[in-house]
Design an enzyme around this catalytic site. Structure first.
Site, PDB file in Angstrom:
ATOM      1  N   ARG A 161       0.827  -1.225   0.000  1.00 57.95           N
ATOM      2  CA  ARG A 161       0.000   0.000   0.000  1.00 57.95           C
ATOM      3  C   ARG A 161       0.850   1.260   0.000  1.00 57.95           C
ATOM      4  O   ARG A 161       0.476   2.279   0.587  1.00 57.95           O
ATOM      5  CB  ARG A 161      -0.979   0.028   1.180  1.00 57.95           C
ATOM      6  CG  ARG A 161      -2.044  -1.038   1.096  1.00 57.95           C
ATOM      7  CD  ARG A 161      -3.281  -0.663   1.919  1.00 57.95           C
ATOM      8  NE  ARG A 161      -4.116  -1.832   2.094  1.00 57.95           N
ATOM      9  CZ  ARG A 161      -4.480  -2.359   3.256  1.00 57.95           C
ATOM     10  NH1 ARG A 161      -4.122  -1.774   4.384  1.00 57.95           N
ATOM     11  NH2 ARG A 161      -5.214  -3.434   3.316  1.00 57.95           N
ATOM     12  N   ARG A 174      -3.605   6.166   0.418  1.00 56.59           N
ATOM     13  CA  ARG A 174      -4.208   7.239   1.204  1.00 56.59           C
ATOM     14  C   ARG A 174      -3.242   8.061   2.036  1.00 56.59           C
ATOM     15  O   ARG A 174      -3.586   9.137   2.496  1.00 56.59           O
ATOM     16  CB  ARG A 174      -5.285   6.643   2.120  1.00 56.59           C
ATOM     17  CG  ARG A 174      -6.448   6.041   1.352  1.00 56.59           C
ATOM     18  CD  ARG A 174      -7.333   5.186   2.228  1.00 56.59           C
ATOM     19  NE  ARG A 174      -6.647   3.996   2.702  1.00 56.59           N
ATOM     20  CZ  ARG A 174      -7.207   3.086   3.486  1.00 56.59           C
ATOM     21  NH1 ARG A 174      -8.451   3.245   3.902  1.00 56.59           N
ATOM     22  NH2 ARG A 174      -6.525   2.021   3.879  1.00 56.59           N
ATOM     23  N   ARG A 223      -7.495  11.022  -6.628  1.00 53.96           N
ATOM     24  CA  ARG A 223      -8.640  10.154  -6.370  1.00 53.96           C
ATOM     25  C   ARG A 223      -9.893  10.935  -5.961  1.00 53.96           C
ATOM     26  O   ARG A 223     -10.978  10.350  -5.861  1.00 53.96           O
ATOM     27  CB  ARG A 223      -8.295   9.161  -5.243  1.00 53.96           C
ATOM     28  CG  ARG A 223      -7.731   7.811  -5.646  1.00 53.96           C
ATOM     29  CD  ARG A 223      -8.703   6.888  -6.367  1.00 53.96           C
ATOM     30  NE  ARG A 223     -10.017   6.769  -5.778  1.00 53.96           N
ATOM     31  CZ  ARG A 223     -10.315   6.033  -4.719  1.00 53.96           C
ATOM     32  NH1 ARG A 223      -9.379   5.327  -4.124  1.00 53.96           N
ATOM     33  NH2 ARG A 223     -11.543   5.993  -4.264  1.00 53.96           N
ATOM     34  N   ASP A 271      -7.177  -3.432  -6.918  1.00 52.53           N
ATOM     35  CA  ASP A 271      -7.795  -4.021  -5.730  1.00 52.53           C
ATOM     36  C   ASP A 271      -8.014  -5.498  -6.002  1.00 52.53           C
ATOM     37  O   ASP A 271      -8.247  -5.883  -7.162  1.00 52.53           O
ATOM     38  CB  ASP A 271      -9.134  -3.334  -5.426  1.00 52.53           C
ATOM     39  CG  ASP A 271      -9.680  -3.787  -4.073  1.00 52.53           C
ATOM     40  OD1 ASP A 271     -10.351  -4.841  -4.038  1.00 52.53           O
ATOM     41  OD2 ASP A 271      -9.420  -3.119  -3.060  1.00 52.53           O
ATOM     42  N   TYR A 299     -14.789 -12.986   0.935  1.00 49.07           N
ATOM     43  CA  TYR A 299     -15.601 -11.822   0.537  1.00 49.07           C
ATOM     44  C   TYR A 299     -16.889 -12.264  -0.155  1.00 49.07           C
ATOM     45  O   TYR A 299     -17.971 -11.729   0.103  1.00 49.07           O
ATOM     46  CB  TYR A 299     -14.803 -10.907  -0.401  1.00 49.07           C
ATOM     47  CG  TYR A 299     -13.842  -9.992   0.301  1.00 49.07           C
ATOM     48  CD1 TYR A 299     -14.281  -9.088   1.267  1.00 49.07           C
ATOM     49  CD2 TYR A 299     -12.487 -10.012   0.006  1.00 49.07           C
ATOM     50  CE1 TYR A 299     -13.399  -8.238   1.923  1.00 49.07           C
ATOM     51  CE2 TYR A 299     -11.583  -9.170   0.658  1.00 49.07           C
ATOM     52  CZ  TYR A 299     -12.054  -8.290   1.610  1.00 49.07           C
ATOM     53  OH  TYR A 299     -11.178  -7.451   2.263  1.00 49.07           O
TER      54      TYR A 299
END
Length: 345
Positions: free
Chosen positions: A28, A32, A41, A77, A152
């Site tokens: 990552r 962010r 984004r 992702d 998921y």
């Protein structure tokens, strides 16, 4: 991959060859914690960003420019291939992937069709552009492993206890194995698309597999991860296997067939080397939360990891999981320099 990339520190360390200093990248690293990421984004949903080649390229390059890391990781992702084959899902901010109709019976399983390269043209386009722009810096392609994707799909979103997942695994093993087989085929196809387009290494993320006991991993998960790594063996790119909370599974992760085993922060690297066994490089394993502490703490912990990493036949410095959103980018820039300097042979 080109000869320059093949001789890069990251690829050499993955292949357990001598390097002048330890290579480093961060899970990552694009994301962010970077103001430039938040800027591009802004107002763009995650799955839209993951299907827009220009954005993928820009976001993937941001940490390479800022930190001088030894590898880039493809911005995407793990649910992208599921979305590409028609699964009705979305990534909800603050929640994660949410699946509209969870897969809990044979009919839902039958709706999961194979992945074709034409389903993900934006992946091919972005990887090709990145391979060109990165030059000698390797690009890591990645996919989610079948257990994590299955969780998921079965839970309908992120889960703490994986109740529905384990209920199927233990209570309907026939359906479980059929689902895992289907997801394995999708994962192999998706990783091969990235390698064919120019990715120099491939990482399989099994984020949730730490929820499984070793004997259950051997029966319900290992056959599928082994098949994935075997299905990539002809590509001549390093294959990395990473899971969270997998201290008890490290030997099995090594057995699955990857060239590099990623280690989270819970097991020291010298002990991880013992558990994984010979013939593998290790990747890891600074606790991402340590980056929120003062620099002297970060430096002490990083030096300790480098020292313990010498027990491995090859070592790629990384975090034990992804960069936290509140991380100061300056800490990562300093850490990259420290790893390069402190590990110089």
């Amino acid at each position: 991959m080109n000869s320059e990339t093949a001789e890069s520190l990251f690829i050499r360390a993955c292949r357990r060859l001598p390097v002048p200093h330890t290579p480093v990248w961060y899970m990552r690293q694009a994301g962010r914690s970077l103001p430039e990421y938040r800027a591009v984004r802004s107002g763009v949903p995650m799955l839209t960003a993951c299907a827009t080649p220009d954005l993928i390229v820009e976001i993937t390059m941001q940490p390479v420019r800022r930190y001088g890391v030894d590898a880039a990781i493809f911005f995407s992702d793990i649910v992208v291939p599921l979305k590409a084959i028609g699964v009705d899902l979305d990534i909800k901010p603050g929640v994660g992937p949410v699946v509209a109709e969870p897969v809990r019976d044979r009919a839902a399983l039958d709706a999961l069709r194979p992945l074709d390269p034409d389903d993900v043209p934006y992946v091919t386009e972005a990887v090709q552009a990145l391979a060109k722009e990165l030059g000698p810096t390797p690009l890591i392609g990645f996919a989610g492993a079948p257990f994590t994707l299955a969780s998921y799909l079965i839970e309908g979103g992120p889960s703490k206890n994986h109740d529905h997942t384990k209920a199927m695994m233990y209570g309907d093993p026939g359906l479980w194995h059929a689902l895992m087989g289907r997801l394995t085929d999708i994962t192999i196809a998706y990783l091969r698309v990235q390698a064919d387009a120019g990715a120099s290494a491939l990482q399989l993320f099994d984020s949730w597999v730490g929820a499984v006991a070793p004997e259950d991993y051997r029966e319900f998960v290992l056959p599928y991860t082994s098949r994935i790594f075997a299905g990539l063996a002809d590509l001549d790119v390093p294959r990395i296997h990473f899971g969270v909370g997998t201290g008890e599974l490290l030997g099995l992760l090594g057995e699955a067939g990857a060239d590099v085993v990623g280690v989270d922060w819970r097991v020291p690297l010298d002990e991880a080397a013992r558990r994984v066994g010979p013939g593998k490089a290790l990747q890891g394993n600074l606790d991402p939360a340590i980056l929120l502490a003062p620099w002297e703490v970060v430096e002490r912990r990083a030096r300790d990891i480098l020292a313990r990493g010498r027990a491995a036949e090859g070592h790629v410095f990384n975090l034990g999981h992804g960069v936290l959103p509140s991380t100061d980018p300056a800490q990562l820039a300093r850490l990259t320099d420290l790893v390069h300097e402190a590990s110089a042979r």
